[in-house]
Motif scaffolding. Structure first.
Motif, PDB file in Angstrom:
ATOM      1  N   GLU A 276       0.969  -1.342  -0.097  1.00 10.74           N
ATOM      2  CA  GLU A 276      -0.048  -0.023   0.169  1.00 10.74           C
ATOM      3  C   GLU A 276       1.018   1.306   0.123  1.00 10.74           C
ATOM      4  N   ARG A 277       0.342   2.259  -0.414  1.00 13.11           N
ATOM      5  CA  ARG A 277       1.070   3.673  -0.373  1.00 13.11           C
ATOM      6  C   ARG A 277       1.231   4.097   1.063  1.00 13.11           C
ATOM      7  N   ILE A 278       2.533   4.514   1.402  1.00 16.18           N
ATOM      8  CA  ILE A 278       2.967   5.108   2.610  1.00 16.18           C
ATOM      9  C   ILE A 278       2.781   6.682   2.599  1.00 16.18           C
ATOM     10  N   GLU A 279       1.668   7.219   3.294  1.00 17.06           N
ATOM     11  CA  GLU A 279       1.489   8.579   2.963  1.00 17.06           C
ATOM     12  C   GLU A 279       2.393   9.562   3.799  1.00 17.06           C
ATOM     13  N   SER A 280       2.509   9.001   5.136  1.00 15.87           N
ATOM     14  CA  SER A 280       2.943   9.903   6.308  1.00 15.87           C
ATOM     15  C   SER A 280       4.793   9.692   6.094  1.00 15.87           C
ATOM     16  N   LEU A 281       5.436  10.641   5.616  1.00 10.96           N
ATOM     17  CA  LEU A 281       6.942  10.867   5.974  1.00 10.96           C
ATOM     18  C   LEU A 281       7.377  11.079   7.327  1.00 10.96           C
ATOM     19  N   ASP A 282       6.662  11.749   8.011  1.00  8.82           N
ATOM     20  CA  ASP A 282       6.814  11.805   9.318  1.00  8.82           C
ATOM     21  C   ASP A 282       6.900  10.691  10.217  1.00  8.82           C
ATOM     22  N   ASP A 286      10.134   8.843  12.076  1.00  9.04           N
ATOM     23  CA  ASP A 286       9.914   8.476  13.481  1.00  9.04           C
ATOM     24  C   ASP A 286      10.341   7.100  13.729  1.00  9.04           C
ATOM     25  N   LEU A 287       9.865   6.244  12.692  1.00  8.64           N
ATOM     26  CA  LEU A 287      10.251   4.618  12.713  1.00  8.64           C
ATOM     27  C   LEU A 287      11.723   4.466  12.695  1.00  8.64           C
ATOM     28  N   ALA A 288      12.496   5.271  11.921  1.00  6.63           N
ATOM     29  CA  ALA A 288      13.767   5.130  11.959  1.00  6.63           C
ATOM     30  C   ALA A 288      14.444   5.794  13.084  1.00  6.63           C
ATOM     31  N   GLY A 289      14.111   6.717  13.758  1.00  4.95           N
ATOM     32  CA  GLY A 289      14.426   7.366  14.923  1.00  4.95           C
ATOM     33  C   GLY A 289      14.364   6.308  15.975  1.00  4.95           C
ATOM     34  N   GLN A 290      13.315   5.773  16.226  1.00  5.03           N
ATOM     35  CA  GLN A 290      12.739   4.786  17.185  1.00  5.03           C
ATOM     36  C   GLN A 290      14.070   3.841  17.276  1.00  5.03           C
ATOM     37  N   HIS A 291      14.483   3.220  16.270  1.00  8.76           N
ATOM     38  CA  HIS A 291      15.398   2.141  16.036  1.00  8.76           C
ATOM     39  C   HIS A 291      16.818   2.628  16.035  1.00  8.76           C
ATOM     40  N   GLN A 292      17.017   4.033  15.941  1.00 10.12           N
ATOM     41  CA  GLN A 292      18.325   4.271  16.096  1.00 10.12           C
ATOM     42  C   GLN A 292      19.258   4.008  14.689  1.00 10.12           C
TER      43      GLN A 292
END
Length: 358
Positions: A276-282, A286-292
């Protein structure tokens, strides 16, 4: 011939005895996970390059003979990949059913000792054959094998580390191909300048969006290296150098991941982006940041939203070991002829079961 030999010394000894000095073992490589340091993948390459399959039986025998050490296994072509844990076990060898196993895996700083044992040909390969492979420091022949005899050998190999770089949006509507730039040009630039070995190239066409080019491809490449921090940083610099020079898109991004066990939420995101299309870049940032996760914009653009390539780069990381999802057309169920592909080392049941033991 009991004793300890480097591969060169073992060849010389065998030559003096009038015996064959080559082995079907091409490479043995032990790679430590960065986040769970007691877990490794052990890669054995057996037989000539390009075989459709070779020595498939080892994929079945090792987990059954050494269940406390070999947690799971996978075999394709002439590669056998074992997910292994550090420790010792009492082997459960049975002739003709599970005639070879790993008795122990013990790490000594940047080197590991792996003790193999087996009957018949399994004993010969345990005590001699593996000692001739690339990637081996030395082998100790503990018991000579062959026939009814139990062969046993201690293999000493370097402990290597694993780094994945996942990339998206390097082309535009006029020129470029992400899979070729990342899977070939970047990889070859690394191989030409550094001591790395590629483990796997994951090429995934994601859910189509009008902003991207026709195949909506994202690519991730895994490489092993000598474990030194300076080598890892040199790999990252070279990847960024090539991408910043040759990426055509305004939106290109690369994600770096230390280790080989992908976080479960990142895997789940990869499957979602496939369908599916991923709309939210934020959300993705945030997901990348949570996993450092270290990530970089490598595109030509300077406008707001230039980081949207992170959506595909993070998806490629999440799909790195998930061959069956990479094989499926976006938005469609996994085809029957792709369902036999495993999820490689990232089975959360295996990892969670091991975590409970320790």
């Amino acid at each position: 011939m009991l004793g300890t030999y480097t591969p060169a010394q073992l060849r010389a000894f065998l030559a003096d005895q009038g015996k064959r000095t080559t082995s079907n073992y091409q490479l043995i490589e032990l790679v430590q996970d960065t986040n769970i340091p007691n877990l490794f993948f052990l890669r054995e390459v057996y037989g000539p390059h390009g075989l459709i399959s070779s020595e498939t039986w080892r994929h079945y025998h090792f987990p059954r003979a050494s269940p406390d050490i070999v947690l799971s296994s996978y075999h394709e072509g002439n590669n056998t990949m074992l997910l292994v844990a550090e420790g010792r076990t009492e082997l459960k060898l049975v002739k003709a059913q599970r005639p070879i196993g790993i008795e122990s895996l013990v790490v000594h700083r940047d080197e590991a000792e792996i003790i193999y044992a087996g009957y018949a040909g399994g004993g010969v390969s345990a005590s001699i054959g593996r000692g001739l492979a690339e990637g081996v420091n030395r082998i100790q022949v503990i018991q000579e094998g062959g026939g009814e005899k139990l062969g046993k050998g201690a293999l000493w190999v370097p402990v290597r580390k694993h780094l994945i770089f996942a990339v998206d949006d390097t082309d535009n509507h006029e020129t470029g191909a992400t899979y070729d730039l990342v899977g070939r040009e970047v990889r070859e630039a690394l191989e030409d300048s550094l001591d790395i070995r590629a483990t796997y190239i994951a090429e995934c066409n994601l859910h189509g969006v009008v902003e991207k080019t026709s195949n909506c491809f994202a690519t991730a490449v895994g490489v092993t290296y000598d474990g030194r921090e300076q080598t890892k940083e040199a790999i990252k610099r070279k990847v960024l150098e090539v991408l910043r020079e040759k990426a055509m898109s305004d939106y290109g991004c690369v994600v770096f991941f230390d280790g080989f066990i992908i976080p479960q939420r990142v895997e789940e995101y990869g499957v979602k982006a496939k369908n599916e299309r991923i709309e939210s870049l934020d959300y993705v940032i945030d997901l990348a940041g949570q996993h450092q996760l270290a990530w970089h914009h490598v595109g030509k653009g300077t406008q707001k939203g230039k980081e949207r390539g992170l959506k595909g780069a993070l998806a490629a990381l999440g799909l790195f070991w998930k061959l069956k999802y990479c094989a499926a057309p976006p938005g469609e169920p996994v085809p029957d002829d792709a369902k036999f592909y495993p999820d490689y080392y990232t089975s959360n049941q295996v990892i969670q079961g091991y975590a409970k033991k320790i």
